[in-house]
Design an enzyme around this catalytic site. Structure first.
Site, PDB file in Angstrom:
ATOM      1  N   GLY A   1      18.572   1.254 -74.946  1.00 50.69           N
ATOM      2  CA  GLY A   1      19.506   1.035 -73.856  1.00 50.69           C
ATOM      3  C   GLY A   1      20.042  -0.374 -73.901  1.00 50.69           C
ATOM      4  O   GLY A   1      19.617  -1.214 -74.707  1.00 50.69           O
TER       5      GLY A   1
ATOM      6  N   ASP B   1      16.163  -7.358 -58.597  1.00 48.75           N
ATOM      7  CA  ASP B   1      17.031  -6.388 -59.273  1.00 48.75           C
ATOM      8  C   ASP B   1      16.369  -5.009 -59.266  1.00 48.75           C
ATOM      9  O   ASP B   1      16.293  -4.329 -60.298  1.00 48.75           O
ATOM     10  CB  ASP B   1      17.323  -6.840 -60.699  1.00 48.75           C
ATOM     11  CG  ASP B   1      18.555  -6.160 -61.285  1.00 48.75           C
ATOM     12  OD1 ASP B   1      19.362  -5.620 -60.495  1.00 48.75           O
ATOM     13  OD2 ASP B   1      18.728  -6.175 -62.515  1.00 48.75           O
TER      14      ASP B   1
END
Length: 470
Positions: free
Chosen positions: A144, A263
């Site tokens: 990713g 996050d």
């Protein structure tokens, strides 16, 4: 028609220059100094001592003065540049001085306990070792790509399968994020946090982080990503994911000093083969000074998850993670992404959509129909309560939102309340066996945690209405 103008040299310096056969002019370096130019370099024009000029317009004295001035300015600029470079070098050196500088080896021979060593002092890997492990960072090995780098699957010489995070740029900002993640993860040990195996040295040609490999993708992949069409996460699995994520965040907020992830999102919550949680990506995380109420910093994070109060006031607190987790709960309920520009304007943000649906008592329009809430009253009631908790996490006023410890306890209470009698009996038997093994006295009925009571009218209305809201 114009007019004629005649100018005659007087008795000043120019007349002497003309009398000597020269041309009157000025010094380009010092305009206030008179200059006498000799035509075609033919002899000297000694109208005045020291003012011997060439036709090119530079006197000997002027040349000396010019060179002296230019040399002085160059020396000052050079000194200033050296001081600036030295300061930047010292700053960079101080920022990376905490990174271990050891031999390039993935084996830690200096510490006898490898489990402890991997937590307190991560291994240092060589670039060549990780290059080989990822087959030269082959695109087919890429797992990713995030905001700060790409992640590749690799296999070390000792057989361990790892995830190698490769930062996009090797500049000062990336170095800070690299160091921050190493520092944070080296201090942590929790079953629901991804393990850091090590990193490259500060002298490496690239900044690389080596994590344990978590094979089952992210929550986002399973809810609304490439894996969503293959399998549907059942509600009890989603509840366990929510509880384990809350447990990991509660652990971060409870450390000394506390850590704010900053996050929290479904793309940063990994799942192993048993669908257990591994919270990852600590590049933006912050350590909160002891006794500080917040950290003043520019807002960072992912759109759709950022706490509006943090975005407005530049004050980062643990409630910022709580807000982001509230959005994660909504994703678990709806299987919808936190941000989708293809939705109607008022529903681009999942948080806004959920608030509208809940306040209008249309929660059923938000819930993923594949969860079977229409046919199962227990699932129906649990989803309603989790939606109410998510709404509490999304409170604009931080004083109204719960802390992560309250969120965790509420989720556990909801999960316990949704079990069947058989499941509860099995759970009590497991607890009893564990107490006998540990020789712990039985629980007192009075020690059972009371359900978390919210001061919000929203939570009260949900509890009064019950599962019939859906």
């Amino acid at each position: 028609m114009g007019f004629d103008l005649t100018w005659r040299a007087g008795k000043e310096w120019c007349k002497g220059c003309l009398d000597a056969g020269g041309l009157c002019g000025y010094n380009s370096i010092n305009a206030s100094q008179p200059t006498c130019f000799c035509p075609n370099n033919t002899g000297n024009c000694p109208y005045e001592k020291g003012m011997i000029e060439t036709s090119e317009g530079i006197s000997h004295n002027g040349l000396i003065i010019g060179l002296g001035t230019a040399g002085g300015l160059s020396f000052v600029l050079l000194c200033s540049l050296c001081v600036l470079l030295y300061c930047r070098w010292r700053r960079r050196r101080n920022s990376i001085s905490k990174l271990p500088d050891r031999s390039n080896s993935s084996v830690m021979s200096s510490i006898s306990d490898p489990e402890l060593s991997s937590i307190l002092y991560p291994s240092i890997f060589s670039y060549d070792e990780l290059y080989t492990a990822t087959n030269g960072f082959d695109a087919s090995q890429e797992l990713g790509e995030g905001g700060f780098g790409s992640v590749y699957k690799g296999e070390l010489k000792d057989g361990r399968v790892v995830a190698v995070k490769r930062l996009f740029e090797n500049n000062y900002r990336r170095l800070e994020q690299f160091m921050n993640e190493v520092k944070i993860l080296s201090l942590l040990c929790h079953p629901n946090l991804v393990r850091l195996y090590g990193c490259t040295s500060r002298r490496s040609r690239e900044l690389l982080l080596v994590y344990e490999f978590v094979p089952n993708g992210t929550i986002a992949d399973h809810l609304h990503g490439p894996l969503s069409s293959e399998t549907v996460l059942p509600w009890h699995t989603r509840m366990r994911i929510a509880i384990e994520t809350a447990d990991a965040l509660h652990y971060l907020h409870s450390t000394e000093p506390p850590i704010i992830h900053r996050d929290v999102k479904t793309n940063n919550i990994l799942l192993d083969k048993g669908f257990h949680v591994k919270v990852a990506d600590f590049g933006l995380s912050r350590l909160v000074p002891v006794d500080a109420t917040h950290v003043s910093t520019a807002p960072q994070g992912t759109p759709g998850y950022v706490d509006p109060e943090y975005h407005r006031c530049f004050q980062l607190t643990d409630r910022s993670d709580v807000y982001s987790f509230g959005v994660v709960l909504l994703e678990l309920i709806s299987s919808k992404p936190a941000l989708d520009v293809t939705r109607e304007r008022s529903e681009v943000m999942l948080a806004n959509m959920a608030m509208n649906k809940i306040h209008s008592r249309n929660l059923h329009e938000l819930v993923d129909p594949r969860l079977g809430h229409h046919s199962d009253c227990r699932i129906n009631g649990m989803i309603t309560q989790v939606a109410a908790l998510a709404l509490q996490c999304l409170q604009q006023d931080r004083e109204m939102s719960p802390r992560m410890t309250e969120v965790l306890e509420t989720l556990k209470e909801i999960e316990r309340g949704g079990r069947s009698n058989e499941e509860k009996e099995e759970d009590e038997e497991e607890k009893e066996e564990g107490r006998l093994l540990k020789r712990i006295p039985p629980y007192s009925p009075n020690s059972v945690t009371d359900p978390w009571a919210s001061t919000s009218s929203t939570m009260s209305s949900f509890r009064e209405s019950g599962p019939t809201v859906i």
